[in-house]
Motif scaffolding. Sequence first.
Motif, PDB file in Angstrom:
ATOM      1  N   MET A  24       0.836  -1.426   0.083  1.00 21.28           N
ATOM      2  CA  MET A  24       0.220  -0.148   0.162  1.00 21.28           C
ATOM      3  C   MET A  24       0.927   1.170  -0.094  1.00 21.28           C
ATOM      4  SD  MET A  24      -2.912   1.044   2.659  1.00 21.28           S
ATOM      5  CE  MET A  24      -1.907   1.372   4.014  1.00 21.28           C
ATOM      6  N   ILE A  25       0.552   2.038  -1.104  1.00 19.40           N
ATOM      7  CA  ILE A  25       1.257   3.353  -0.972  1.00 19.40           C
ATOM      8  C   ILE A  25       0.630   4.466   0.017  1.00 19.40           C
ATOM      9  CG2 ILE A  25       2.183   5.335  -2.487  1.00 19.40           C
ATOM     10  CD1 ILE A  25       2.420   3.298  -4.462  1.00 19.40           C
ATOM     11  N   ASP A  26       1.246   4.876   0.981  1.00 20.21           N
ATOM     12  CA  ASP A  26       0.612   5.845   2.141  1.00 20.21           C
ATOM     13  C   ASP A  26       1.470   7.029   2.326  1.00 20.21           C
ATOM     14  OD1 ASP A  26      -0.410   6.720   4.168  1.00 20.21           O
ATOM     15  OD2 ASP A  26      -0.270   5.075   5.483  1.00 20.21           O
ATOM     16  N   THR A  27       0.919   8.337   1.493  1.00 23.79           N
ATOM     17  CA  THR A  27       1.528   9.427   1.867  1.00 23.79           C
ATOM     18  C   THR A  27       1.742   9.862   3.361  1.00 23.79           C
ATOM     19  OG1 THR A  27      -0.448  10.571   1.452  1.00 23.79           O
ATOM     20  CG2 THR A  27       0.815  10.199  -0.572  1.00 23.79           C
ATOM     21  N   GLY A  28       0.829   9.438   3.997  1.00 24.64           N
ATOM     22  CA  GLY A  28       0.860   9.929   5.571  1.00 24.64           C
ATOM     23  C   GLY A  28       1.911   9.126   6.219  1.00 24.64           C
ATOM     24  N   SER A  29       2.477   7.978   6.006  1.00 19.30           N
ATOM     25  CA  SER A  29       3.448   7.289   6.722  1.00 19.30           C
ATOM     26  C   SER A  29       4.793   7.890   6.486  1.00 19.30           C
ATOM     27  CB  SER A  29       3.215   5.706   6.437  1.00 19.30           C
ATOM     28  OG  SER A  29       4.142   5.033   7.249  1.00 19.30           O
ATOM     29  N   PRO A  30       5.362   8.204   7.450  1.00 19.07           N
ATOM     30  CA  PRO A  30       7.163   8.761   7.042  1.00 19.07           C
ATOM     31  C   PRO A  30       7.766   7.505   6.700  1.00 19.07           C
ATOM     32  CG  PRO A  30       6.526   8.709   9.547  1.00 19.07           C
ATOM     33  CD  PRO A  30       5.088   8.244   9.000  1.00 19.07           C
ATOM     34  N   VAL A  31       7.641   6.400   7.252  1.00 24.08           N
ATOM     35  CA  VAL A  31       8.501   5.152   7.130  1.00 24.08           C
ATOM     36  C   VAL A  31       7.885   4.357   6.114  1.00 24.08           C
ATOM     37  CG1 VAL A  31      10.002   5.746   8.620  1.00 24.08           C
ATOM     38  CG2 VAL A  31       8.226   4.554   9.287  1.00 24.08           C
ATOM     39  N   THR A  32       8.666   3.147   5.831  1.00 22.26           N
ATOM     40  CA  THR A  32       7.996   1.628   5.393  1.00 22.26           C
ATOM     41  C   THR A  32       8.057   0.820   6.297  1.00 22.26           C
ATOM     42  OG1 THR A  32       9.119   2.272   3.057  1.00 22.26           O
ATOM     43  CG2 THR A  32       8.776  -0.040   3.821  1.00 22.26           C
ATOM     44  N   ILE A  76       3.368  -1.276   3.832  1.00 22.76           N
ATOM     45  CA  ILE A  76       3.165   0.041   3.582  1.00 22.76           C
ATOM     46  C   ILE A  76       4.634   0.527   3.062  1.00 22.76           C
ATOM     47  CG2 ILE A  76       2.177   2.128   4.750  1.00 22.76           C
ATOM     48  CD1 ILE A  76       0.687   0.446   6.564  1.00 22.76           C
ATOM     49  N   LEU A  77       4.307   1.249   2.118  1.00 21.76           N
ATOM     50  CA  LEU A  77       5.264   2.189   1.480  1.00 21.76           C
ATOM     51  C   LEU A  77       5.325   3.592   1.834  1.00 21.76           C
ATOM     52  CD1 LEU A  77       5.592   0.593  -2.102  1.00 21.76           C
ATOM     53  CD2 LEU A  77       7.239  -0.019  -0.078  1.00 21.76           C
ATOM     54  N   GLY A  78       6.025   4.327   2.520  1.00 20.97           N
ATOM     55  CA  GLY A  78       5.948   5.479   3.306  1.00 20.97           C
ATOM     56  C   GLY A  78       6.523   6.495   2.617  1.00 20.97           C
ATOM     57  N   GLY A  79       6.857   7.677   3.269  1.00 19.80           N
ATOM     58  CA  GLY A  79       7.525   8.632   2.834  1.00 19.80           C
ATOM     59  C   GLY A  79       8.932   8.542   2.217  1.00 19.80           C
ATOM     60  N   ASP A  80       9.711   7.538   2.817  1.00 17.14           N
ATOM     61  CA  ASP A  80      10.877   7.300   2.623  1.00 17.14           C
ATOM     62  C   ASP A  80      10.993   6.778   1.035  1.00 17.14           C
ATOM     63  OD1 ASP A  80       9.867   5.056   3.519  1.00 17.14           O
ATOM     64  OD2 ASP A  80      11.449   4.044   4.288  1.00 17.14           O
ATOM     65  N   PHE A  81       9.905   6.147   0.615  1.00 10.76           N
ATOM     66  CA  PHE A  81       9.985   5.444  -0.648  1.00 10.76           C
ATOM     67  C   PHE A  81       9.628   6.673  -1.631  1.00 10.76           C
ATOM     68  CE2 PHE A  81       6.990   3.912  -3.986  1.00 10.76           C
ATOM     69  CZ  PHE A  81       8.007   3.446  -4.910  1.00 10.76           C
ATOM     70  N   LEU A  82       8.611   7.449  -1.210  1.00  7.57           N
ATOM     71  CA  LEU A  82       8.186   8.599  -2.118  1.00  7.57           C
ATOM     72  C   LEU A  82       9.094   9.613  -2.182  1.00  7.57           C
ATOM     73  CD1 LEU A  82       4.385   8.641  -0.725  1.00  7.57           C
ATOM     74  CD2 LEU A  82       5.398   7.634  -3.066  1.00  7.57           C
TER      75      LEU A  82
END
Length: 105
Positions: A24-32, A76-82
Amino acid sequence: MPYKIEASQLLIKAFIGEQQYNMMIDTGSPVTVVHTDLIKNLENEFLRFKLEGENVELKAYGQDLSLLSDMGVAVILGGDFLRQYKMIINPEEEVLLFQKYHTGR
């Protein structure tokens, strides 16, 4: 890369080793975040998978994701991925396009 939207969440499929998982790509999560059952199998808690033929490596943190089990989400792929990839959503073709940011550093 094809995607699907389930329960208003953006999901992609990726292989970790030989096993395919929903991410899941989650723009609200800072990390994976990786489900606790899966993180035990990761080397040094680094998540490694292929994205459109390119190897991706992220530091991952374990968390119980059983609330997302009905969608089959294990990661959950977070901000580190983005921060590493520019993502373009093409809803007409239901695909995501990823381009790695090159910082020049």
